[in-house]
Scaffold this motif. Structure first.
Motif, PDB file in Angstrom:
ATOM      1  N   GLY A 101       1.176  -1.137  -0.369  1.00 42.26           N
ATOM      2  CA  GLY A 101      -0.063   0.207   0.175  1.00 42.26           C
ATOM      3  C   GLY A 101       0.962   1.386   0.199  1.00 42.26           C
ATOM      4  N   GLY A 102       1.764   1.026   0.293  1.00 38.64           N
ATOM      5  CA  GLY A 102       2.903   2.278   1.166  1.00 38.64           C
ATOM      6  C   GLY A 102       4.376   2.374  -0.214  1.00 38.64           C
ATOM      7  N   ASN A 103       3.955   1.153  -0.859  1.00 36.77           N
ATOM      8  CA  ASN A 103       5.865   1.108  -1.545  1.00 36.77           C
ATOM      9  C   ASN A 103       6.499   0.941  -1.505  1.00 36.77           C
ATOM     10  OD1 ASN A 103       6.398   0.339  -4.765  1.00 36.77           O
ATOM     11  ND2 ASN A 103       7.132   2.815  -4.814  1.00 36.77           N
ATOM     12  N   ALA A 104       6.849   0.279   0.033  1.00 33.27           N
ATOM     13  CA  ALA A 104       8.087  -0.025   0.737  1.00 33.27           C
ATOM     14  C   ALA A 104       7.893  -1.476   1.714  1.00 33.27           C
ATOM     15  CB  ALA A 104       7.885   1.338   2.091  1.00 33.27           C
ATOM     16  N   THR A 105       9.178  -1.288   2.193  1.00 33.94           N
ATOM     17  CA  THR A 105       9.692  -2.833   2.814  1.00 33.94           C
ATOM     18  C   THR A 105       9.698  -1.446   4.517  1.00 33.94           C
ATOM     19  OG1 THR A 105      10.793  -3.641   0.859  1.00 33.94           O
ATOM     20  CG2 THR A 105      10.962  -4.260   3.945  1.00 33.94           C
ATOM     21  N   PHE A 106       9.573  -2.292   5.368  1.00 34.50           N
ATOM     22  CA  PHE A 106       9.944  -1.538   6.912  1.00 34.50           C
ATOM     23  C   PHE A 106      10.822  -3.084   7.037  1.00 34.50           C
ATOM     24  CE2 PHE A 106       5.964   0.138   5.411  1.00 34.50           C
ATOM     25  CZ  PHE A 106       6.310   0.845   6.112  1.00 34.50           C
ATOM     26  N   SER A 107      11.623  -2.836   8.571  1.00 31.28           N
ATOM     27  CA  SER A 107      12.332  -3.539   9.599  1.00 31.28           C
ATOM     28  C   SER A 107      11.449  -3.393  10.664  1.00 31.28           C
ATOM     29  CB  SER A 107      13.922  -3.385  10.011  1.00 31.28           C
ATOM     30  OG  SER A 107      13.787  -2.398  10.202  1.00 31.28           O
ATOM     31  N   PHE A 108      11.284  -3.933  10.977  1.00 32.80           N
ATOM     32  CA  PHE A 108      11.151  -3.910  12.666  1.00 32.80           C
ATOM     33  C   PHE A 108      11.514  -4.471  13.878  1.00 32.80           C
ATOM     34  CE2 PHE A 108       7.899  -5.181  15.485  1.00 32.80           C
ATOM     35  CZ  PHE A 108       7.368  -4.657  16.541  1.00 32.80           C
ATOM     36  N   ASP A 109      11.899  -3.469  14.693  1.00 33.75           N
ATOM     37  CA  ASP A 109      12.451  -4.560  16.230  1.00 33.75           C
ATOM     38  C   ASP A 109      11.391  -4.700  17.522  1.00 33.75           C
ATOM     39  OD1 ASP A 109      14.265  -5.276  18.358  1.00 33.75           O
ATOM     40  OD2 ASP A 109      15.039  -2.757  17.867  1.00 33.75           O
ATOM     41  N   PRO A 110      11.665  -6.389  17.563  1.00 27.80           N
ATOM     42  CA  PRO A 110      10.596  -6.675  18.396  1.00 27.80           C
ATOM     43  C   PRO A 110      10.830  -5.931  19.374  1.00 27.80           C
ATOM     44  CG  PRO A 110      11.609  -8.228  16.733  1.00 27.80           C
ATOM     45  CD  PRO A 110      11.997  -7.167  16.310  1.00 27.80           C
ATOM     46  N   ALA A 111      11.709  -6.011  20.086  1.00 24.87           N
ATOM     47  CA  ALA A 111      12.084  -5.976  21.144  1.00 24.87           C
ATOM     48  C   ALA A 111      12.043  -4.287  21.426  1.00 24.87           C
ATOM     49  CB  ALA A 111      14.064  -5.163  21.429  1.00 24.87           C
ATOM     50  N   GLY A 112      12.088  -2.811  20.734  1.00 22.52           N
ATOM     51  CA  GLY A 112      12.264  -1.605  20.632  1.00 22.52           C
ATOM     52  C   GLY A 112      10.398  -1.181  20.257  1.00 22.52           C
ATOM     53  N   TYR A 159      11.764   1.950   4.033  1.00 23.03           N
ATOM     54  CA  TYR A 159      12.723   1.753   3.071  1.00 23.03           C
ATOM     55  C   TYR A 159      11.884   1.688   2.452  1.00 23.03           C
ATOM     56  CZ  TYR A 159      16.767   0.319   5.870  1.00 23.03           C
ATOM     57  OH  TYR A 159      17.564  -0.292   7.348  1.00 23.03           O
ATOM     58  N   PRO A 160      11.465   2.892   0.734  1.00 18.95           N
ATOM     59  CA  PRO A 160      10.820   3.386   0.324  1.00 18.95           C
ATOM     60  C   PRO A 160      10.984   2.049  -1.099  1.00 18.95           C
ATOM     61  CG  PRO A 160      12.355   4.976   0.111  1.00 18.95           C
ATOM     62  CD  PRO A 160      13.015   4.497   1.361  1.00 18.95           C
ATOM     63  N   GLY A 161      10.973   1.829  -1.600  1.00 20.83           N
ATOM     64  CA  GLY A 161      10.846   1.056  -3.265  1.00 20.83           C
ATOM     65  C   GLY A 161      12.070   1.851  -3.999  1.00 20.83           C
ATOM     66  N   SER A 162      12.084   1.607  -5.134  1.00 17.86           N
ATOM     67  CA  SER A 162      13.103   2.706  -5.878  1.00 17.86           C
ATOM     68  C   SER A 162      12.445   3.362  -6.774  1.00 17.86           C
ATOM     69  CB  SER A 162      14.228   1.475  -6.646  1.00 17.86           C
ATOM     70  OG  SER A 162      13.724   0.675  -7.239  1.00 17.86           O
ATOM     71  N   GLY A 163      11.506   2.815  -6.766  1.00 22.80           N
ATOM     72  CA  GLY A 163      10.440   3.282  -8.085  1.00 22.80           C
ATOM     73  C   GLY A 163       9.296   3.279  -7.431  1.00 22.80           C
ATOM     74  N   ASP A 164       8.093   3.723  -8.051  1.00 23.00           N
ATOM     75  CA  ASP A 164       6.984   3.837  -8.082  1.00 23.00           C
ATOM     76  C   ASP A 164       6.147   2.103  -8.329  1.00 23.00           C
ATOM     77  OD1 ASP A 164       6.110   6.178  -7.710  1.00 23.00           O
ATOM     78  OD2 ASP A 164       5.706   6.877  -9.061  1.00 23.00           O
ATOM     79  N   ASN A 165       4.902   1.434  -7.822  1.00 23.33           N
ATOM     80  CA  ASN A 165       4.987   0.363  -7.893  1.00 23.33           C
ATOM     81  C   ASN A 165       6.323  -1.109  -7.913  1.00 23.33           C
ATOM     82  OD1 ASN A 165       2.123   0.908  -8.363  1.00 23.33           O
ATOM     83  ND2 ASN A 165       2.635   1.716 -10.241  1.00 23.33           N
ATOM     84  N   ALA A 166       6.585  -1.493  -6.430  1.00 21.52           N
ATOM     85  CA  ALA A 166       8.202  -1.740  -6.966  1.00 21.52           C
ATOM     86  C   ALA A 166       7.581  -3.941  -6.757  1.00 21.52           C
ATOM     87  CB  ALA A 166       8.794  -1.615  -5.391  1.00 21.52           C
ATOM     88  N   GLN A 167       6.754  -3.577  -6.563  1.00 17.01           N
ATOM     89  CA  GLN A 167       5.858  -4.793  -5.749  1.00 17.01           C
ATOM     90  C   GLN A 167       7.227  -5.937  -5.381  1.00 17.01           C
ATOM     91  OE1 GLN A 167       3.923  -5.776  -9.029  1.00 17.01           O
ATOM     92  NE2 GLN A 167       2.322  -4.254  -8.948  1.00 17.01           N
ATOM     93  N   VAL A 168       7.583  -5.358  -4.224  1.00 19.39           N
ATOM     94  CA  VAL A 168       8.476  -6.305  -3.353  1.00 19.39           C
ATOM     95  C   VAL A 168       7.839  -7.700  -2.742  1.00 19.39           C
ATOM     96  CG1 VAL A 168       9.902  -7.283  -1.935  1.00 19.39           C
ATOM     97  CG2 VAL A 168      10.597  -4.769  -3.087  1.00 19.39           C
ATOM     98  N   ARG A 169       7.809  -8.671  -3.723  1.00 22.50           N
ATOM     99  CA  ARG A 169       7.604 -10.293  -3.341  1.00 22.50           C
ATOM    100  C   ARG A 169       7.495 -11.118  -2.072  1.00 22.50           C
ATOM    101  NH1 ARG A 169       3.344 -10.759  -7.164  1.00 22.50           N
ATOM    102  NH2 ARG A 169       3.594  -8.915  -9.131  1.00 22.50           N
ATOM    103  N   GLN A 170       8.980 -10.935  -2.147  1.00 17.03           N
ATOM    104  CA  GLN A 170       9.576 -11.989  -0.986  1.00 17.03           C
ATOM    105  C   GLN A 170      10.872 -11.445  -0.475  1.00 17.03           C
ATOM    106  OE1 GLN A 170      12.896 -14.028  -2.154  1.00 17.03           O
ATOM    107  NE2 GLN A 170      12.062 -15.841  -0.625  1.00 17.03           N
TER     108      GLN A 170
END
Length: 337
Positions: free
Chosen positions: A284-295, A301-312
């Protein structure tokens, strides 16, 4: 210093002239340059136009494998030079998932061939194990190896299965609730789990009998898409319909969920890196997130362009790989020193 590259020019060796896959060829598209404001620890690499890289995996000697779903190929990217070469998987191929097996080879779930495919890393020889005739067009998805060297796999038409590469014996079972098996993962305990996108459930496989025990997440119709285990044995699930990242603890049966920022998040992929940081793609936001469970902290991290569609997502210690299927690129994030 590691800096973003606005579309690394690839030295393409041995490219096939036309797609060799079961999906229709796409006309060449103008690829927009990569955005210039990517974080300093990010680099992007162009792959052959029309590849639609679906899954990625670490290959030998720092190479990166990806499945060229639209070209019927295993792509081999050298991140040191940006050079790419391709291994054709055969007429009708439409590969989905790729992982590195305990033998160091690339193991591929190929929906077009309806087969498990192995590519030898030294010779690039291709070997194919087709599913039994009673399971045609299984829409093969993802695979994982267990401790005994057996490869387990899923198919979205409602199947999951197991192949013994040593004997060639293959067994296939039907999901108790029908269509949808998608992501699959091995836990530190040795257990194998998969999730069902259409069935919205998690399942644990009895590796002796093949029986699947359904584990229902608390959010109904959440569209569980991918699953990954952390070092403590927790299972992290990306919920496509629910738009959240969830954690299931087998020892207690408890669930907990977190929602990334955005109006209508669509969480596609999940991966746990060597530091137990969780990575999730959010379409939805064309991005990849890293998530630190501890905090409970998110980093975007935005896609390198529109509709990057990172599938895995996959990686190796210090590195995370993101196949941008919508842009015919592979993004690499450096997480270590």
């Amino acid at each position: 210093m590691f800096r973003p590259a606005a579309g690394v020019v690839c030295a393409l060796a041995g490219l096939i002239a036309a797609p060799a896959c079961g999906q229709p060829a796409e006309p060449p598209r103008a690829r927009p340059p990569a955005r210039a404001d990517l974080p300093a620890n990010v680099r992007v690499y162009d792959v052959p136009p029309g590849s639609r890289p679906h899954d990625v995996a670490p290959g030998p000697n720092g190479l990166i494998w990806y499945t060229g779903q639209r070209r019927g190929t295993l792509g081999i990217l050298d991140p040191q030079t940006g050079a790419v070469r391709e291994v054709s998987l055969g007429q009708g191929s439409a590969p989905h998932g790729v992982i590195q097996g305990p033998d160091g080879a690339a193991w591929i779930t190929d929906g077009g061939l309806n087969a498990i495919v192995r590519v030898d890393p030294a010779t690039e020889a291709v070997r194919i194990w087709r599913l039994p005739a009673e399971f045609p067009d299984s829409n093969l998805n993802t695979a994982v190896f267990d401790r005994e060297g057996l490869i387990w796999f899923t198919g979205q038409t409602g199947i999951y299965g197991r192949l013994d590469p040593r004997s060639g014996e293959m067994r296939v079972w039907r999901d108790p609730e029908g269509r949808g098996p998608y992501g699959i993962a091995a836990a530190p305990s040795g257990d194998i789990y998969y999730v069902s996108l259409a069935g919205s459930h998690l399942a644990r496989i009895d590796r002796e009998t093949g029986a699947a025990t359904i584990i229902e997440p608390p959010t109904p119709d959440q569209g569980a898409r991918r699953v990954w285990a952390d070092r403590s044995g927790n299972l992290w699930v990306s919920e496509w319909n629910g738009g959240q990242l969830s954690r299931y603890t087998p020892a207690t049966g408890q669930w907990r969920s977190w929602r990334p920022q955005g109006e209508r998040p669509r969480v596609y992929a999940v991966y746990v890196d060597d530091r137990d940081i969780i990575w999730a793609t959010e379409w939805g936001g064309n991005a990849t997130f890293s998530f630190d469970p501890a905090g409970e902290r998110w980093t975007r991290y935005p896609g390198s362009g529109d509709n990057a569609q990172v599938r895995q997502i996959l990686g190796r210690p210090g590195w995370v790989y993101l196949p941008e299927s919508g842009l015919d690129r592979v993004m690499v994030v450096r997480t270590g020193p």
